[in-house]
Design a protein around this motif. Structure first.
Motif, PDB file in Angstrom:
ATOM      1  N   THR A 144       0.849  -1.181   0.000  1.00 11.14           N
ATOM      2  CA  THR A 144       0.000   0.000   0.000  1.00 11.14           C
ATOM      3  C   THR A 144       0.895   1.246   0.000  1.00 11.14           C
ATOM      4  OG1 THR A 144      -0.066   0.163   2.405  1.00 11.14           O
ATOM      5  CG2 THR A 144      -1.788  -1.193   1.327  1.00 11.14           C
ATOM      6  N   LYS A 145       0.335   2.370  -0.390  1.00 11.30           N
ATOM      7  CA  LYS A 145       1.095   3.621  -0.344  1.00 11.30           C
ATOM      8  C   LYS A 145       1.468   3.950   1.098  1.00 11.30           C
ATOM      9  CE  LYS A 145      -1.764   6.262  -2.620  1.00 11.30           C
ATOM     10  NZ  LYS A 145      -2.347   7.421  -3.319  1.00 11.30           N
ATOM     11  N   GLN A 146       0.574   3.644   2.034  1.00 14.94           N
ATOM     12  CA  GLN A 146       0.856   3.911   3.443  1.00 14.94           C
ATOM     13  C   GLN A 146       2.089   3.130   3.911  1.00 14.94           C
ATOM     14  OE1 GLN A 146      -2.163   3.171   2.205  1.00 14.94           O
ATOM     15  NE2 GLN A 146      -3.227   5.106   2.513  1.00 14.94           N
ATOM     16  N   LYS A 147       2.221   1.882   3.476  1.00 17.42           N
ATOM     17  CA  LYS A 147       3.387   1.065   3.848  1.00 17.42           C
ATOM     18  C   LYS A 147       4.667   1.666   3.261  1.00 17.42           C
ATOM     19  CE  LYS A 147       5.775  -2.428   5.356  1.00 17.42           C
ATOM     20  NZ  LYS A 147       6.204  -2.479   6.737  1.00 17.42           N
ATOM     21  N   GLN A 160       9.659   6.816   6.139  1.00 16.14           N
ATOM     22  CA  GLN A 160       9.744   7.452   7.457  1.00 16.14           C
ATOM     23  C   GLN A 160      10.736   6.738   8.378  1.00 16.14           C
ATOM     24  OE1 GLN A 160       6.117   7.218   9.752  1.00 16.14           O
ATOM     25  NE2 GLN A 160       6.531   9.187  10.720  1.00 16.14           N
ATOM     26  N   THR A 161      10.795   5.417   8.298  1.00 11.44           N
ATOM     27  CA  THR A 161      11.689   4.650   9.176  1.00 11.44           C
ATOM     28  C   THR A 161      13.096   4.484   8.595  1.00 11.44           C
ATOM     29  OG1 THR A 161      10.944   2.548   8.233  1.00 11.44           O
ATOM     30  CG2 THR A 161       9.784   3.353  10.211  1.00 11.44           C
ATOM     31  N   GLY A 162      13.318   4.992   7.393  1.00 14.32           N
ATOM     32  CA  GLY A 162      14.644   4.925   6.791  1.00 14.32           C
ATOM     33  C   GLY A 162      14.924   3.649   6.012  1.00 14.32           C
TER      34      GLY A 162
END
Length: 78
Positions: A41-44, A50-52
């Protein structure tokens, strides 16, 4: 007539800028394109950025515009 051509040319140039790294010529992919390629998903994908886990570039950072993230095709996990 000329102004329509100029408008289309400007749009094409902007699209090329958004999808190509000017320093390396590498393809830059949108979050949606990466999500499709990786079957996520785009969220994933955003979470991975975000987590690098996935490096991303803000192609609008120097223009003072809204954040527009792109991911180098070469940075995608195999």
């Amino acid at each position: 007539m000329d102004s329509e051509w100029q408008r289309r040319e400007a749009e094409a140039t902007e699209q090329l800028r958004l999808h190509t790294n000017p320093q390396t010529g590498q393809n830059l992919l949108s979050v949606a394109q990466v999500a499709t390629r990786l079957s996520l998903t785009k969220q994933k994908v955003y979470k991975m950025i975000q987590t690098g886990q996935l490096p991303a570039i803000d192609v609008n950072a120097q223009r003072g515009r809204k954040t527009l993230l792109r991911i180098r095709e070469s940075d995608l996990p195999q």
